[in-house]
Every structure is written in structure tokens, then in C-alpha cells.
Design an enzyme around this catalytic site. Sequence first.
Site, short mmCIF file in Angstrom:
data_model
loop_
_atom_site.label_atom_id
_atom_site.label_comp_id
_atom_site.label_asym_id
_atom_site.label_seq_id
_atom_site.Cartn_x
_atom_site.Cartn_y
_atom_site.Cartn_z
N SER A 1 -3.87 0.77 -1.17
CA SER A 1 -3.49 -0.42 -1.96
C SER A 1 -2.00 -0.36 -2.20
CB SER A 1 -4.19 -0.39 -3.32
OG SER A 1 -3.53 0.53 -4.17
N ASP A 2 -1.38 -1.48 -2.49
CA ASP A 2 0.00 -1.41 -2.97
C ASP A 2 -0.02 -0.84 -4.39
OD1 ASP A 2 2.73 -1.57 -3.18
OD2 ASP A 2 2.88 -3.60 -2.39
N TYR A 3 1.16 -0.53 -4.88
CA TYR A 3 1.38 0.18 -6.15
C TYR A 3 0.66 -0.51 -7.33
CZ TYR A 3 4.63 3.24 -8.78
OH TYR A 3 5.21 4.21 -9.56
#
Length: 743
Positions: free
Chosen positions: A287-289
Site C-alpha cells: 500500500s502507499d504510506y
Amino acid sequence: MTSIRSIRMLSILLLAFSFIAPPSSSHSQQRKDIEKEINALLARMTLEEKLGQLQQLDGEGNGNFRPEHRDLARKGLLGSTLNVRGAQKTNELQRIAMEQSRLKIPLLFGFDVIHGYRTILPVPLAEASSWDPAVAERSASIAAAEARSSGVHWTFAPMMDIARDARWGRIVEGSGEDPYLGASFARARVRGFQGRDYSAPDKVLACAKHWVAYGAAEAGRDYNTTDMSERTLREIYFPPFKAAVDSGVGTLMSSFNSLNGVPASANPFTLTHVLRGEWKFDGFVVSDYTAVQELINHGLAANEKEAARLALNAGVDMEMVSRNFNQHGPDLLRNGQLSQATIDEAVRRILRIKFRLGLFEHPYADETRERSVILSPANAAAARELAARSMVLLKNERETLPLSKEVKSIALIGPLADDQQDLLGSWSGDGHATDVVTLLTAIKAKVPSATKINYAKGCDINSDSTEGFDEAVRVARESNVVIVAVGESAGMSGEASSRSSLDLPGRQLDLVKALRATGKPLVVVLMNGRPLTINWIAENTPAILETWFAGTQAGNAIADVLFGDVNPGGKLPVTFPRSVGQEPLYYNHMNTGRPPNANEKYTSKYLDLPWTPLFPFGYGLSYTQFRLSNLQLSATRIRPDGRLIVSVEIENTGKRAGDEVVQLYIRDVAASVTRPVKELKGFERFTLRPGEKRRVEFALTPEHLGFYNPEMRFVVEPGEFKVMVGTSSADEHELVASFEVQK
Ligand code: NOJ
């Protein structure tokens, strides 16, 4: 049980094979052996250890790990970190995982190596301006070698989001507005980072991001919502990702945006149906941050537990920074909201990549190697060459450029003329501003010592003060030629750096106007991370060189171009609008029922501005001239599954050697859905000596001619196709032909 060493050998072969040969029986045996090894590990792992593999945590900004990381690594509860780097630091943490944890599963160290690790290369948008994928491949391979030597296994790159709106700050990180160009650069970058075998000591695992449609953020505001038809997704936003997957990219990153109402980090259609189902991707998705946690803000998940359930079930395998998978996985499993099979599959995908990286056998970085690879003279030389190849000459009246090295005095003016920090651009890895060669330093080195160089800053990039103008005008008057370096600061593009204006910030335009008023020959050097609205400059100054943010060797590369040691040959990978009010503005738009017509009011245009761009996609000049001629098609009629060869001659008609990019566009004249007025389907950059002529060939196949019909089937429809060959998307000398696809 197969040994770890033989598994590594098998994984190397397997990767190498995937580029050159269709799966053979020994190939599938190797795959089976890796899976067997993973099964054996899975059988021994506790639920906690499994969930630990799905967790990625952030280090300190300076590359250190946090005390908690030691603890988790020892317990086998950490899969990966981001930002932890440096051979010594990564080795220290890795040693804990390899020597003290129960199952000795290596950690995966990730970092944003976007356009260089310590040697900073041009920003990705600049590299795309080379229209030469080999530039991006070499650049990524330099970045990979430096990063891996420093203990980094995995880069969160390449970013391949199509960007049609220059307000969006992250336009700087991609390859611009076109899916064909974007796919070519995606392939090249994956090759550059991963090579044939990313277990090699000079390669890293790549991550295609941001999956997907992140670049279509409404109003160009970062993280914003996207909403689009499945056709646009498949035809415009998917192709670079498909190219990356076909090139063997090991990971993808799910994006922050919501897509047609479903956030991309919990979107089963994109993460599972397309990626795993249609494309057979067998790596993992991170996932992104904190994007999993943000499902709550999106209003998709009511709480953290639901966020974990939605993301994992949709197809996210590793959670970056937020800890919902870890904290709520056990509960979800108990309640039957998450299956053991889903968890195991995510772990399996992550372990598979760790095997392919060779981490079980070679978990550590070689500290001696790190010292010899980082910032080597060879990397500096390459950075200089690639940067010069990425520059775009936007205007050159009366042959203002190239400048003579014999000129008696040069005024070098502007807030970016002696700047180091900004030239690194956004996402500068482990780059140090002190490594950067400024334009002032480079020009001093380029011209004879007798040449007088009069430097004045003039103004800041973004302030209201004009205090430095008098000094700037004075030094301009004292000089034979004036170079002014203006643009944006590095922080004005990149993540969370969208702008509502595309103008030069601060008082820089006024500075250029004051310098123009001196009547001295004036060269404008632009340094920026996005297209800018520079109408006044385009109309009133004789020479403009777009240099983007060119990295560690920026000054030297710019000086090479300004003084003619390199003849610029780059082309714009994005449209430059006349006004921010035209955005989104891109060349491959539909025609409308009332195409723009200056003489008819009720057509698609603006009252207060031409509808055309300031500089079109594909545009760029050279110090020499070229002519296209003799366009030929191998047939005038082909079958829907047929193939056509388009060929054309390109000749250097000027007096210097130089580069030109031949660009092939098509238009499907009438189809069951409306088609773009123009679509890039081939390009090639050539270097030609004066008088040299070459014949260029492009193949058009169903892959180029097809599109998604109303039933969302990819088809080539019968009817007329136009072929246009030019040296930009709006070349008035373009050559045109047509052919027919038969029923
Ligand atoms: C957020 C960004 O969107 C992404 O591109 C980046 O890789 C991660 N942060 C990690 O730094």
C-alpha cells in the site's frame, strides 16, 4: 527439501528465462521448487509471524532504524522497512533478523530511489523528454547499483502515472501525458532497476506505482478523487503498468486516490481482477504510506479493523506504516471476515520476492563495495551525459544559441544560476546538495579564464523583493550576453506540491523583463518540475532552454548544451498550456462535435484565449534542421489482424550533427466509440550528421490499432485510419497518409 542456495540459483534462472523464453518444463519445475520452499516456511510460521511479513515500517529520516525495529526483527514480526539505508545500518538490523529470529527470514529494505541514489540523475519527467528510453534505463541502472551497494533492495519506482494536468505536483515523477511513451519508459526503467536478475549485487527490485489513476486527481490537487470510464482507465492509465508487469516488475504500490468510488488501496477490480486475474502478476502489492488507515477518511471503512479487512481482501499484501493488518488480522480471522488462505497468499507473494532477490543466501550489503560504487566518476560522467540528452530547446531565434566560448563577458543571473539544492529536484534519494555542480561553476569551467563572468542573483525564486534587480541589470549591461536561470524550487513539484498557478513564482518574470529591456542577447534557462505558463517569455525572448531539474551534474550538462558541445534533441513529454485555465490540456483528446474554429462562435474553445497549447506534446528544437520526406505505407488495405509498415526518410538539412525524434501518430477516423484526434504509436530518436539521410520504419499491428469497444472488448474495427508522421504532435510539416482496415 531443496536448499536455499539451489532455490536462489533457480530463481535467477527463472527470472532470466522469463525474458528470453516461454515457460519450459524445467522452468515450471523451478517455480514449483520455490513454492515448495515457501510452503515449508508457511507451515512453520505462526499467525503473528505471517502478519509480521505483511508489515513495513518507516525508519528515521537520516537512514537509521528505530529501536522498535530491533525488537520486531528479533521476534520475526517485521517484513520490511522504508528509508533505512547504508550498508552498515542495514547490515546491523538484518543481522538481528538472520541470527536471532526463529525462522531467519530476511528483511526487505525499501527506499524511494526515484532518479538516483547518491548520484542524482535528471528528474523522471526530464528523462522522458529525451524520448530515448535508453536514457531512463541507464539512469535506473546507475541508481540501482548505488542503492544496492548501500543495502537498499527495493526502490519505490518507477512512477508511471499518466499526468494530463500540470497543476499536479507529481507530474515531475512520471513520463508525462502519453500512454505509449509512458509504457516505453516504464519498460526501460524496470529493465534498468531490475536487470535480468534482481538478486545481482547491482540491481534492485522495482515497484510500479501508483496503481492506479492517481495522476488523474481532480483539479490537479494531490491525493484527490479520480473518476473515469473503464475505457480511459484501460487505454490511457493502464498501459505503462501493463508494460511494467510484462517486463517482470516484482511489486506494485496501491495508490492513495479513490477510483470511481472505491479507494485504490481497497479496490478488488484493479488489485485482483485486472492485476492477478487478467495480467497474471505474481509479485506483491504494497500500500502507499498509511493508505490502508486512510480508508477510514475516505469513508469506505468505519474503523481500522474494517480498513484491514477491505485492503487485504481486495489484494493489498503489505501495509506501509499503518498497522491495521497486524493489529486486526487475528480478530478478522477468528470472525471469519478474513480467510487463512488470503493471509497465506499475501505472505507467499512477499516470500517469493524475497527468494527472487536472493536475500536468504545474501542478506547483507558489502560495505567495501558501497564505498567504490557511490558517486563514482563514471556515474558522474553518465549523469552529465544523460542530463544533457534530456534537455529541450523551446526557442532559438536568430541562432542565439549555441553561445560562443570566445565571448568576452557573460552575465549569469537568476535565483537558480548558482543554486545547488533545487537542482536535485524532488525525491533526491541520498543526494547531497554539496555534490551538485551549479551553472555558475560549470560556465566558469567551460569558458577561457579571460572571459569575464558577471554573476547576480537578481531575486529569490519565490519572494516579492526586487532589491536585486538594479545589480542584475547593471551586470547585464556590462556583458555581451545574458543567461538567466529561472523556474521553481524543487519543493514546488513532487508529492503534496500541487499549484493552482503555473506561472513563474515570485518576481522572476519581472526580472526577465528587466533584463530583456537592456537589449542584450538573452538566453532563458528554465529549471522546473512541471510545464509552466511562460507566454511572455516565449514571445519576447530569443532563446529558451528547458532543463527541468537535471541533478548532480546539472550545471555541466546545461553548459554543454548552451555552448554547443551537445546539440539538444529532447522533446516535450507534456503539453505546455498558455494558461492554467486550459488544464487538463493534452494532445490525444477527442474531437467533439464542434471542433475549435476561430471563425465560428459555437465551437469548442475559449473567449479569452486560443485553444491551442503554448508548446505542444512532442515539441523541441535543435541547433540544426531536419526534413521528413517520402512517407510510404506497405499496403493501403490490411486485415484486422494484419500488420503494416510505415516508413519515412529523415534528413539533417543543417550544418551541425544533431538529433531528431521521428514520431508516428494514428487516427481511427470513424469507430463504434469516439477516438482521439491523434495517438502516438511509434517514435525513435536519431543522430544524423549534416546532410545525412536515413529511412525509418515503424510497424503498426493490432496492438496499435485496437481499442475498447462499447462491450469493453479490445478490437480492431474496419474502416479508414490516418497515419501522421512528424517531429511533434503539432508539426505543420507532418506527412499524412491513410489506409483501410478491411471487414
Ligand atoms: C508516499 C508516496 O506517495 C509514495 O510514492 C512513496 O513511495 C511513499 N510515500 C514512500 O516514501
